[in-house]
Design a protein around this motif. Structure first.
Motif, short mmCIF file in Angstrom:
data_model
loop_
_atom_site.label_atom_id
_atom_site.label_comp_id
_atom_site.label_asym_id
_atom_site.label_seq_id
_atom_site.Cartn_x
_atom_site.Cartn_y
_atom_site.Cartn_z
N ASP A 108 0.60 -1.27 0.08
CA ASP A 108 0.33 0.28 -0.26
C ASP A 108 1.00 1.09 -0.02
O ASP A 108 0.12 2.63 0.39
N TYR A 109 2.37 1.08 -0.15
CA TYR A 109 2.85 2.29 -0.29
C TYR A 109 3.11 2.96 -1.26
O TYR A 109 2.84 2.19 -2.29
N GLY A 110 3.18 4.46 -1.43
CA GLY A 110 2.96 5.34 -2.87
C GLY A 110 1.69 5.62 -2.99
O GLY A 110 0.52 5.40 -2.10
N ARG A 111 1.96 6.45 -4.13
CA ARG A 111 0.65 7.84 -4.31
C ARG A 111 0.72 8.01 -5.57
O ARG A 111 1.84 8.38 -5.35
N PRO A 112 -0.01 8.62 -6.59
CA PRO A 112 -1.21 8.17 -5.82
C PRO A 112 -1.54 6.77 -6.36
O PRO A 112 -2.64 6.48 -6.84
N PHE A 113 -0.31 5.88 -6.96
CA PHE A 113 -1.04 4.63 -7.02
C PHE A 113 -0.32 4.21 -5.49
O PHE A 113 1.38 4.19 -5.67
N THR A 114 -0.54 2.80 -5.43
CA THR A 114 0.08 2.09 -4.85
C THR A 114 1.18 1.52 -5.24
O THR A 114 1.35 0.83 -6.37
N LEU A 115 2.43 0.40 -4.77
CA LEU A 115 2.99 -0.39 -5.20
C LEU A 115 2.20 -1.29 -5.27
O LEU A 115 2.49 -2.00 -7.18
N ALA A 116 1.14 -2.63 -4.94
CA ALA A 116 0.05 -3.50 -5.72
C ALA A 116 -0.19 -3.00 -6.46
O ALA A 116 -0.34 -3.59 -7.87
N GLN A 117 -0.53 -1.66 -6.68
CA GLN A 117 -1.42 -0.86 -8.66
C GLN A 117 -0.51 -1.27 -9.27
O GLN A 117 -1.09 -1.70 -10.63
N ALA A 118 0.65 -0.64 -9.15
CA ALA A 118 1.30 -0.18 -10.35
C ALA A 118 2.03 -1.85 -10.76
O ALA A 118 2.42 -1.88 -12.07
N GLN A 119 2.13 -2.07 -9.83
CA GLN A 119 3.08 -3.47 -10.19
C GLN A 119 1.77 -4.52 -10.61
O GLN A 119 1.95 -5.17 -12.04
N ALA A 120 0.85 -4.44 -10.52
CA ALA A 120 0.03 -5.08 -10.92
C ALA A 120 -0.44 -4.38 -12.15
O ALA A 120 -1.30 -5.42 -13.22
N HIS A 121 -0.55 -3.63 -13.31
CA HIS A 121 -0.74 -2.46 -14.16
C HIS A 121 0.02 -3.18 -14.83
O HIS A 121 -0.21 -4.20 -16.08
N LEU A 122 1.45 -3.40 -14.56
CA LEU A 122 2.09 -4.00 -15.47
C LEU A 122 2.50 -5.53 -15.75
O LEU A 122 2.66 -5.57 -16.57
N SER A 123 1.82 -5.86 -14.81
CA SER A 123 1.81 -7.56 -14.78
C SER A 123 0.45 -7.58 -16.26
O SER A 123 1.12 -8.85 -16.50
N ALA A 124 0.06 -7.03 -15.99
CA ALA A 124 -1.58 -7.20 -17.61
C ALA A 124 -0.92 -6.51 -18.10
O ALA A 124 -1.93 -6.69 -18.93
N GLY A 125 0.06 -5.96 -18.37
CA GLY A 125 0.73 -5.31 -20.01
C GLY A 125 1.50 -6.27 -20.90
O GLY A 125 1.73 -6.99 -20.44
N PRO A 126 1.67 -5.78 -21.49
CA PRO A 126 2.72 -6.42 -23.04
C PRO A 126 3.71 -6.87 -22.09
O PRO A 126 4.34 -8.06 -22.70
N VAL A 127 4.77 -6.42 -21.56
CA VAL A 127 5.86 -7.31 -20.85
C VAL A 127 5.70 -8.03 -19.76
O VAL A 127 6.68 -8.03 -18.84
N GLY A 128 4.54 -7.15 -18.88
CA GLY A 128 3.98 -8.81 -17.69
C GLY A 128 4.90 -10.15 -17.76
O GLY A 128 4.69 -10.68 -16.40
N GLY A 129 4.87 -10.74 -18.52
CA GLY A 129 5.19 -11.99 -18.09
C GLY A 129 6.83 -12.48 -18.45
O GLY A 129 7.12 -13.46 -18.07
N ARG A 130 7.08 -11.18 -18.00
CA ARG A 130 8.95 -11.27 -18.34
C ARG A 130 8.65 -10.83 -17.24
O ARG A 130 10.70 -10.78 -16.82
N ILE A 131 8.40 -10.46 -16.54
CA ILE A 131 8.33 -9.69 -14.90
C ILE A 131 8.29 -10.31 -14.12
O ILE A 131 7.15 -11.45 -13.32
N ALA A 132 8.57 -10.75 -13.03
CA ALA A 132 8.05 -12.03 -11.40
C ALA A 132 8.36 -11.07 -10.42
O ALA A 132 9.74 -10.50 -10.14
#
Length: 319
Positions: A108-132
């Motif tokens: 829940d760290y971060g604003r206007p988006f939290t760490l979890a939100q930002a990371q989940a968005h990247l995971s769902a995007g075009p390069v998400g399969g390359r990231i753990a």
């Protein structure tokens, strides 16, 4: 007798890992408000993407013998945060590469988006399969990971100053733990140098902030401690690493980090934090004076909104 003709072919310029033209694509991976990205947020993401591309290209050309960073590279990124550098690294390594991105911060760290939100968005995007993503401090992660697991490179991009306890001790432990696990450590951190006069306030602000954080308990400030390039090199040498290559880069004027970090020191809130967190009157006086110096440096170059980001030290370390 005529002088012999020098027939030695000129050394070709290094081929960039990523072209700067990829910045718009990489910036589009980042999370944006549901209502759509504003022009300001688009400019911010674009400047951050361009800065990371420049870092990656500097690292990628650090060795003439092998490709340090590029398609197929296995990357361990320590201190990944919301993934600003992660998304650029994922683009650079391509479908055949992979990025293990590690950060200990709360979801829940971060604003206007939290760490979890930002990371989940990247995971769902075009390069998400390359990231753990891994929520852990670097030492714990390396201790828990399979001892046989290795990576081509470890990346520490603008995270050394976030280490608490003086910074150098934690960095030394991390570098010692990375021996035998990666071939290279790629580092980018502020250089405590201002090639642009308008960046002087950022240098002063960083020193002021780090001094305050040294007298506080837990906090979430981006600057917890300050370690100079010379300090990083000394710690690296103590952990068995040597500098393969290094350079100092001057960030583009559009990069806003200098403004953001200076604004937290010139604000009245900084004075209030000093009063609440520091008991020693001498240290209080020092911090108030450090803030005054920061304000003066900013005003000498057009005000806080005109503050530039200080130079960045970019290096490749090898055992």
């Amino acid at each position: 007798m005529s002088s012999p003709t020098n027939t030695q072919a000129p050394v070709p310029a290094p081929v960039p890992v990523l072209p700067l033209s990829a910045a718009s694509k990489i910036a589009s991976y980042a999370i944006q408000p549901a209502s759509g990205a504003s022009q300001l947020s688009q400019r911010i993401e674009l400047s951050q993407a361009m800065h990371r591309i420049r870092l990656i290209n500097a690292w990628g050309s650090s060795s003439s013998s092998i490709t340090t960073l590029g398609p197929g590279t296995r990357v361990l990124e320590l201190g990944c945060g919301q993934g600003t550098c992660t998304q650029a690294l994922a683009e650079a390594v391509g479908p055949g590469g992979h990025v293990d991105a590690v950060d200990p911060a709360s979801p829940d760290y971060g604003r206007p988006f939290t760490l979890a939100q930002a990371q989940a968005h990247l995971s769902a995007g075009p390069v998400g399969g390359r990231i753990a993503w891994h929520r852990a401090d670097p030492i714990s992660f390396l201790s828990a990971a399979d001892a046989e697991k290795t990576w081509d490179v470890a990346v520490l991009a603008h995270c050394v100053w976030y280490f608490r306890g003086g910074g150098e001790g934690e960095l030394g432990r991390i570098l010692a733990a990375l021996r035998g696990r990666v071939a290279r450590v790629l580092v980018a951190e502020y250089a405590l140098r201002a090639s642009e006069p308008a960046a002087a306030a950022h240098v002063l602000a960083a020193l002021a902030r780090a001094t305050l954080e040294a007298h506080r308990g837990d906090s979430t400030e981006n600057i917890q401690s300050v370690v100079s390039p010379a300090g990083i090199k000394a710690v690296a040498a103590g952990a068995g690493w040597t500098v393969e290559s290094e350079e100092v880069a001057v960030p583009d004027a559009a990069l806003s980090d200098g403004f953001w970090e200076t604004a937290t020191v010139t604000a009245q809130d900084f004075v209030d934090e000093v009063e609440q967190a520091v008991g020693d009157e001498g240290v209080k006086s020092l911090l108030r004076s450090a803030r005054d110096a920061t304000v003066a440096a900013a005003e000498a170059n057009g005000g806080v909104k005109k503050v530039r980001t200080m130079d960045v030290w970019v290096a490749s370390l090898i055992c």
